[in-house]
Design a protein around this motif. Structure first.
Motif, mmCIF file in Angstrom:
data_model
loop_
_atom_site.group_PDB
_atom_site.id
_atom_site.type_symbol
_atom_site.label_atom_id
_atom_site.label_comp_id
_atom_site.label_asym_id
_atom_site.label_seq_id
_atom_site.Cartn_x
_atom_site.Cartn_y
_atom_site.Cartn_z
ATOM 1 N N MET A 193 0.831 -1.206 0.000
ATOM 2 C CA MET A 193 0.000 0.000 0.000
ATOM 3 C C MET A 193 0.869 1.260 0.000
ATOM 4 O O MET A 193 0.625 2.191 -0.788
ATOM 5 N N LEU A 194 1.882 1.306 0.849
ATOM 6 C CA LEU A 194 2.733 2.488 0.947
ATOM 7 C C LEU A 194 3.553 2.689 -0.322
ATOM 8 O O LEU A 194 3.752 3.821 -0.775
ATOM 9 N N TRP A 195 4.027 1.592 -0.910
ATOM 10 C CA TRP A 195 4.790 1.696 -2.160
ATOM 11 C C TRP A 195 3.925 2.289 -3.273
ATOM 12 O O TRP A 195 4.348 3.191 -4.002
ATOM 13 N N LEU A 196 2.701 1.781 -3.381
ATOM 14 C CA LEU A 196 1.807 2.263 -4.439
ATOM 15 C C LEU A 196 1.342 3.692 -4.162
ATOM 16 O O LEU A 196 1.154 4.485 -5.098
ATOM 17 N N THR A 197 1.170 4.033 -2.893
ATOM 18 C CA THR A 197 0.799 5.411 -2.534
ATOM 19 C C THR A 197 1.858 6.398 -3.028
ATOM 20 O O THR A 197 1.525 7.462 -3.565
ATOM 21 N N GLU A 198 3.128 6.041 -2.868
ATOM 22 C CA GLU A 198 4.210 6.909 -3.374
ATOM 23 C C GLU A 198 4.130 7.065 -4.886
ATOM 24 O O GLU A 198 4.387 8.152 -5.419
ATOM 25 N N CYS A 199 3.801 5.984 -5.574
ATOM 26 C CA CYS A 199 3.638 6.065 -7.034
ATOM 27 C C CYS A 199 2.560 7.073 -7.414
ATOM 28 O O CYS A 199 2.731 7.882 -8.331
ATOM 29 N N TYR A 200 1.427 7.013 -6.687
ATOM 30 C CA TYR A 200 0.328 7.937 -6.988
ATOM 31 C C TYR A 200 0.711 9.373 -6.641
ATOM 32 O O TYR A 200 0.322 10.314 -7.352
ATOM 33 N N GLN A 201 1.447 9.563 -5.556
ATOM 34 C CA GLN A 201 1.882 10.923 -5.205
ATOM 35 C C GLN A 201 2.785 11.495 -6.289
ATOM 36 O O GLN A 201 2.663 12.674 -6.654
ATOM 37 N N ASP A 202 3.682 10.677 -6.816
ATOM 38 C CA ASP A 202 4.541 11.123 -7.915
ATOM 39 C C ASP A 202 3.711 11.426 -9.162
ATOM 40 O O ASP A 202 3.982 12.390 -9.887
ATOM 41 N N HIS A 203 2.713 10.588 -9.394
ATOM 42 C CA HIS A 203 1.871 10.749 -10.578
ATOM 43 C C HIS A 203 1.017 12.015 -10.493
ATOM 44 O O HIS A 203 0.921 12.788 -11.459
ATOM 45 N N PHE A 204 0.405 12.236 -9.329
ATOM 46 C CA PHE A 204 -0.476 13.389 -9.149
ATOM 47 C C PHE A 204 0.292 14.677 -8.849
ATOM 48 O O PHE A 204 -0.263 15.770 -8.959
ATOM 49 N N GLN A 205 1.554 14.507 -8.404
ATOM 50 C CA GLN A 205 2.361 15.654 -7.983
ATOM 51 C C GLN A 205 1.693 16.423 -6.844
ATOM 52 O O GLN A 205 1.723 17.657 -6.794
ATOM 53 N N GLU A 206 1.080 15.672 -5.954
ATOM 54 C CA GLU A 206 0.472 16.259 -4.759
ATOM 55 C C GLU A 206 0.257 15.161 -3.715
ATOM 56 O O GLU A 206 0.323 13.968 -4.017
ATOM 57 N N ALA A 207 0.020 15.591 -2.482
ATOM 58 C CA ALA A 207 -0.177 14.637 -1.395
ATOM 59 C C ALA A 207 -1.485 13.868 -1.582
ATOM 60 O O ALA A 207 -2.456 14.391 -2.147
ATOM 61 N N VAL A 208 -1.490 12.636 -1.108
ATOM 62 C CA VAL A 208 -2.714 11.849 -1.148
ATOM 63 C C VAL A 208 -3.044 11.369 0.254
ATOM 64 O O VAL A 208 -2.174 11.263 1.120
#
Length: 273
Positions: A193-208
């Motif tokens: 979960m944490l690994w994928l969350t970082e991917c989404y943060q990089d993708h969105f360029q904002e906190a999730v």
């Protein structure tokens, strides 16, 4: 307002413990799609099982299989790619542990010391009897790549002893709703979960912000690391305790009914509806 990511267990959570139906949660699941909120399935199920279930759900987001052993990311989402990912057709594959064959070779050494029965020793009829799955779905459940579910027939003390024995080998035993799961020490729903969350943060360029929903002991790690931990009430066992998280939600409804209640509540709290 931060972006929301939803991570959900399946059996006993999004799917009813007895019938495996998701119908009580269908409307809330559709609401996440409507508001383009990713819903990442985080389950002990296999890739083969998820392939069929995702079709039934109309699921297009990443999914985590075999208790955090691997993540499958649809290439069409355009999430960041690095050298740790393998090409798996329409998906990128991120794995966290050894292959199942290596696990089976290791655990075979302990067959005479402890009482357990692994999936690799069973026929599909045995899986049907244990889970209530159909023949087709039982065969899909047997197509494991990274883990070995076992029916543990020994004592809890014996289980803890074997856990300590396997730990130096980089192997863990994790208790789920029905089975004890043998897998690599790095395989963990929370880690995935944490690994994928970082991917989404990089993708969105904002906190999730992460919301995790689960009902069993193998969900505790994921729930403890989520911004919004939701314990789904079970008809067959007491709710797991989430250490140091007095803010964890406990649903009134069971399984998918409770899941839908929690999603609706989160959408309201986030100001989305």
């Amino acid at each position: 307002m931060t972006r929301l990511l939803v991570f959900s267990d399946l059996d006993g959570t999004l799917l009813d413990h007895h019938t495996y139906s998701f119908q009580p949660a269908a409307q809330a699941f559709q609401a996440l799609k409507t508001f383009t909120i990713p819903c990442i399935l985080n389950t002990s199920k296999t890739y083969a099982e998820l392939t069929q279930l995702r079709t039934e759900l109309g699921h297009k987001d990443p999914f985590i299989v075999e208790n955090g052993a691997a993540i499958y990311i649809p290439k069409q989402l355009g999430l960041p790619v690095d050298d740790s990912l393998e090409d798996h057709g329409e998906f990128w594959l991120k794995s966290f542990g050894p292959k199942r064959d290596a696990l089976l070779q290791l655990i075979s050494q302990y067959k005479n010391e402890y009482q357990f029965h692994g999936f690799s020793e069973m026929q599909w009829q045995d899986i049907v009897a244990l889970t209530g799955l159909s023949e087709e779905k039982a065969k899909l459940a047997m197509q494991r790549e990274f883990t070995e579910p076992m029916v543990w027939k020994d004592s809890n003390n014996a289980l803890n002893t074997l856990k300590k024995t396997l730990a130096p080998e980089g192997i863990q035993l994790q208790k789920g709703g029905r089975f004890v799961h043998l897998m690599g020490a790095e395989c963990d729903k929370a880690r995935a979960m944490l690994w994928l969350t970082e991917c989404y943060q990089d993708h969105f360029q904002e906190a999730v912000s992460t919301m995790a929903l689960g009902d069993g002991e193998n969900d505790i790690g994921m729930l403890s690391k989520a911004d919004i931990p939701v314990v789904i009430r079970s008809p067959v066992h007491a709710p797991p305790e989430i250490p140091y998280r007095s803010d964890a939600w406990l649903t009134d409804g069971y399984g998918p009914t409770g899941w839908a209640q929690a999603i609706d509540q989160a959408l309201i709290k986030q100001g989305i509806v």
